[in-house]
Design a protein around this motif. Structure first.
Motif, short mmCIF file in Angstrom:
data_model
loop_
_atom_site.label_atom_id
_atom_site.label_comp_id
_atom_site.label_asym_id
_atom_site.label_seq_id
_atom_site.Cartn_x
_atom_site.Cartn_y
_atom_site.Cartn_z
N SER A 12 0.83 -1.21 0.00
CA SER A 12 0.00 0.00 0.00
C SER A 12 0.86 1.26 0.00
N ALA A 13 1.93 1.27 0.81
CA ALA A 13 2.81 2.43 0.88
C ALA A 13 3.53 2.66 -0.44
N LEU A 14 4.00 1.58 -1.08
CA LEU A 14 4.72 1.73 -2.33
C LEU A 14 3.81 2.23 -3.45
N SER A 15 2.57 1.77 -3.49
CA SER A 15 1.65 2.27 -4.52
C SER A 15 1.33 3.75 -4.29
N ALA A 16 1.22 4.16 -3.02
CA ALA A 16 1.01 5.58 -2.73
C ALA A 16 2.23 6.40 -3.13
N PHE A 17 3.42 5.85 -2.92
CA PHE A 17 4.65 6.51 -3.35
C PHE A 17 4.64 6.73 -4.87
N GLY A 18 4.20 5.74 -5.62
CA GLY A 18 4.11 5.88 -7.08
C GLY A 18 3.10 6.94 -7.49
N LEU A 19 1.95 6.96 -6.83
CA LEU A 19 0.95 7.99 -7.16
C LEU A 19 1.48 9.38 -6.86
N GLY A 20 2.21 9.51 -5.76
CA GLY A 20 2.77 10.82 -5.42
C GLY A 20 3.73 11.34 -6.47
N PHE A 21 4.35 10.44 -7.22
CA PHE A 21 5.25 10.84 -8.30
C PHE A 21 4.52 11.63 -9.39
N THR A 22 3.29 11.25 -9.70
CA THR A 22 2.66 11.74 -10.92
C THR A 22 1.43 12.62 -10.71
N VAL A 23 0.60 12.30 -9.72
CA VAL A 23 -0.69 13.01 -9.60
C VAL A 23 -0.53 14.52 -9.49
N ALA A 80 -0.94 -0.26 -13.58
CA ALA A 80 0.41 -0.23 -14.14
C ALA A 80 0.37 0.02 -15.64
N ALA A 81 -0.56 -0.63 -16.34
CA ALA A 81 -0.68 -0.42 -17.78
C ALA A 81 -1.09 1.02 -18.09
N GLY A 82 -2.03 1.56 -17.30
CA GLY A 82 -2.46 2.94 -17.52
C GLY A 82 -1.34 3.94 -17.28
N ALA A 83 -0.57 3.74 -16.20
CA ALA A 83 0.53 4.65 -15.89
C ALA A 83 1.60 4.61 -16.98
N ALA A 84 1.97 3.42 -17.42
CA ALA A 84 3.00 3.30 -18.46
C ALA A 84 2.52 3.92 -19.77
N ALA A 85 1.26 3.67 -20.13
CA ALA A 85 0.73 4.24 -21.37
C ALA A 85 0.66 5.75 -21.31
N LEU A 86 0.32 6.30 -20.11
CA LEU A 86 0.24 7.75 -19.97
C LEU A 86 1.60 8.40 -20.16
N THR A 161 8.04 10.90 -18.58
CA THR A 161 7.88 9.49 -18.95
C THR A 161 8.53 8.60 -17.89
N MET A 162 9.68 9.01 -17.38
CA MET A 162 10.35 8.25 -16.34
C MET A 162 9.50 8.18 -15.08
N LEU A 163 8.84 9.30 -14.71
CA LEU A 163 7.99 9.30 -13.53
C LEU A 163 6.84 8.31 -13.67
N PHE A 164 6.19 8.31 -14.84
CA PHE A 164 5.06 7.41 -15.04
C PHE A 164 5.51 5.95 -15.07
N LEU A 165 6.70 5.70 -15.58
CA LEU A 165 7.21 4.33 -15.57
C LEU A 165 7.55 3.88 -14.14
N ILE A 166 8.05 4.81 -13.33
CA ILE A 166 8.30 4.48 -11.92
C ILE A 166 6.98 4.16 -11.23
N GLU A 167 5.94 4.96 -11.53
CA GLU A 167 4.62 4.68 -10.95
C GLU A 167 4.12 3.31 -11.38
N ALA A 168 4.28 2.99 -12.66
CA ALA A 168 3.86 1.66 -13.15
C ALA A 168 4.62 0.56 -12.42
N ALA A 169 5.90 0.77 -12.20
CA ALA A 169 6.71 -0.22 -11.50
C ALA A 169 6.22 -0.42 -10.06
N MET A 170 5.79 0.65 -9.41
CA MET A 170 5.28 0.53 -8.05
C MET A 170 4.01 -0.31 -8.00
N PHE A 171 3.16 -0.17 -9.00
CA PHE A 171 1.95 -1.00 -9.04
C PHE A 171 2.29 -2.46 -9.32
#
Length: 447
Positions: A12-23, A80-86, A161-171
Motif C-alpha cells: 500500500s505504501a509503495l503504490s502511494a509513493f508511485g501515485l505521489g510521483f505523478t498526480v 500499471a498499464a495505464g501509468a505506463a501508457a500515460l 515518462t520516467m515518472l510514469f514508468l516508476i509509478e507503473a513499477a510501483m503498481f
C-alpha cells in the motif's frame, strides 16, 4: 503486525509513493509538456475521476465472490498499464484512455486493500492497522511528490515518462507483494472466505436496508466533500483570490497538512482508540469548523499578509489533525458493520461515496471559493458542524463494541449488533455474521 499484514502495508505504501510521483504533475504534463491544452488536461483529470465511479459499483461484489487478492492483482495490472501508457501518450485519445485505465485501477485497489486489512486483523487490532495504512500512504504520497518534483523538467518530456514508468513499477511491485500474502483465518472472521468458494450474499438491497451503514455513507460523503474535495480546488481558489496567497504557498500548506498527519498520527491514535468512535468523528467536525473560521480570517480579515498566510497554512494543518483522528475510526467502523459475506461490498460502497464527494466537491467549491468568498466559508463551516450532528446520530445506531472496540477486552453481556433489516433472524439461528463475532468477542473477554 503479522507477516501478511506487514506485506499488505508495504504494498500500500509503495503504490502511494508511485501515485505521489505523478498526480501533482498530471495537469502540467498533459497541458504543457505534451502541449494538448488546458481543456484536454481538464478532461483527462475528469476521466481519471469518472473511471473510478464507473468501476466501484461492481468492485465490492467481485471482492466478495472471488476474494480481494485476485481483484487487487487485476487492479494493480490495470493501473500499471495505464501509468505506463500515460507516460508515452502524445495524443488526446491516448491520454484519455490511459487516464481511464489508471483511474479505474487505482480506485479498485483501495477497497481491495481495505478488505485484506480486515481479513488480517481482529476488532482489537483493526484500529491500529488502518491508522498505520493511512500514515504510510500519506508518507508515501509526500515522499513521492517531493522526489518527483526534483526529477521533472517541463522542457524534457522524457523526465515525465520516467515518472510514469516508476509509478507503473510501483503498481507491479504491489501486485508481486500481494501475490505472496497468505491470508490468515482470524477470530474476527471465522466463516468460510469468499476466496474459498463461499457465495457472496446480500447485495445493494441488503446494504441499503442497513441504516447504520447508510448513515455512515452519508457521513462519509460530507466528510470528504468538506475536506478533500476542497484541497486543490475551492480552498486553493479562495486562498489565492481572497487571501492573496502566492501559488507557491499552496505547496507549503499541503506540506503542513502532511507533516501534521505524519507527526500526530500515533499520538492521536493513543488518545482516540479507547474512546467512542462517534464522539471522535463529532470532534473532527468541530475542529474542521474552526479550521474554516481560520480560513475566513485569512481571506476576510484585515491583518497583514504574513498573518493571512500563517492562518491559511494553519487551516491545512488543522485539517491534517482531523484526518489523523478519522483514519483509526471511520474505515475500521465500515469493516465492523459489514456482514462476513459483504465486507468487500461495504468497503466499495464507502469508497464510492468518497469518490462522489471528490467529484462533486471541486465542482461546487471551485467557483464559490474563487468569487463568493463569504458564502463559501459560511457554507463549509455549516458542513463541518453537520459532520458533528451526523456523527452523534450515527452513534445512537451503533452497539457499544462497534462504537468503542476497546470494550471487547472487558467482560460484557452486550451481544446486540446493528444489522441490515431482515438479517437478525438468520444471524440468530446460524450464529454467523456480526452477531457471531460480537458474541465470540464477549465470550472471550469473559474467559
Amino acid at each position: 503486525m503479522g507477516a501478511a499484514l506487514r506485506r499488505i502495508q508495504l504494498g500500500s505504501a509503495l503504490s502511494a509513493f508511485g501515485l505521489g510521483f505523478t498526480v501533482p504533475y498530471l495537469y502540467v504534463y498533459v497541458a504543457q509538456v505534451r502541449d494538448l491544452g488546458a481543456g484536454t488536461a481538464g478532461v483527462v483529470l475528469a476521466v481519471f475521476a469518472m473511471a473510478a465511479l464507473a468501476v466501484l459499483p461492481f468492485t465490492g461484489r467481485a471482492i466478495d465472490r472471488r476474494g480481494p487478492v485476485p481483484v487487487l492483482l487485476a487492479a494493480s495490472a490495470l493501473a500499471a498499464a495505464g501509468a505506463a501508457a500515460l507516460g508515452y501518450a502524445s495524443t488526446v485519445p491516448a491520454a484519455v484512455a490511459s487516464a481511464a485505465l489508471l483511474g479505474a485501477g487505482t480506485a479498485v485497489t483501495q477497497p481491495a486493500l481495505a478488505t485484506m486489512l480486515v481479513w488480517c486483523s481482529s476488532t482489537a487490532t483493526r484500529t491500529r492497522a488502518f491508522a498505520m495504512q493511512f500514515f504510510l500512504q500519506n508518507l508515501g504520497l509526500g515522499l513521492g511528490g517531493l522526489v518527483g518534483g526534483q526529477l521533472v523538467d517541463v522542457s524534457r518530456p522524457a523526465s515525465f515518462t520516467m515518472l510514469f514508468l516508476i509509478e507503473a513499477a510501483m503498481f507491479v511491485v504491489l501486485g508481486i507483494v500481494v501475490a505472496t500474502v497468505r491470508m490468515p483465518r482470524t477470530a474476527g472472521l471465522p466463516a468460510p472466505r469468499p476466496g474459498d468458494g463461499s457465495a457472496a450474499k446480500g447485495g445493494m438491497r441488503a446494504l441499503l436496508s442497513h441504516r447504520a451503514m447508510v448513515q455512515l455513507c452519508v457521513l462519509g460523503f460530507v466528510l470528504f466533500f468538506a475536506c478533500y474535495g476542497q484541497f486543490e480546488s475551492g480552498l486553493a481558489a479562495y486562498g489565492t483570490e481572497a487571501a492573496g496567497i502566492e501559488p507557491a504557498t499552496l505547496g507549503f500548506a499541503l506540506a503542513a497538512n502532511t507533516a501534521v498527519i505524519v507527526a500526530a498520527q500515533f499520538v492521536v491514535l493513543r488518545l482516540v482508540e479507547r474512546r467512542r468512535r462517534s464522539r471522535v468523528i463529532a470532534s473532527v467536525g468541530l475542529i474542521w469548523a474552526f479550521a474554516w473560521i481560520v480560513a475566513g480570517y485569512a481571506g476576510l480579515g484585515h491583518g497583514s499578509q504574513a498573518m493571512a498566510t500563517a492562518a491559511f497554512v494553519s487551516t491545512y494543518a488543522l485539517f491534517g489533525l482531523g484526518e489523523a483522528m478519522l483514519s483509526p475510526t471511520v474505515a475500521p467502523l465500515v469493516a465492523d458493520l459489514a456482514p462476513e459475506s459483504m465486507v468487500g461490498q461495504y468497503n466499495s460502497a464507502f469508497a464510492l461515496c468518497k469518490q462522489l464527494a471528490l467529484a462533486v466537491g471541486p465542482a461546487v467549491g471551485g467557483p464559490m471559493g474563487a468569487s463568493l468568498h463569504g458564502p463559501y466559508i459560511v457554507t463549509f463551516v455549516l458542513f463541518s458542524l453537520g459532520i458533528t450532528v451526523l456523527a452523534l446520530r450515527l452513534g445512537r445506531r451503533l452497539t457499544p463494541v462497534q462504537d468503542q472496540p476497546s470494550l471487547a477486552h472487558v467482560p460484557s453481556r452486550v451481544v446486540a449488533v446493528s444489522l441490515p433489516e431482515g438479517a437478525e433472524a438468520q444471524a440468530a439461528t446460524t450464529g454467523s455474521g456480526p452477531v457471531g463475532r460480537t458474541t465470540a468477542a464477549t465470550a472471550a473477554a469473559g474467559r
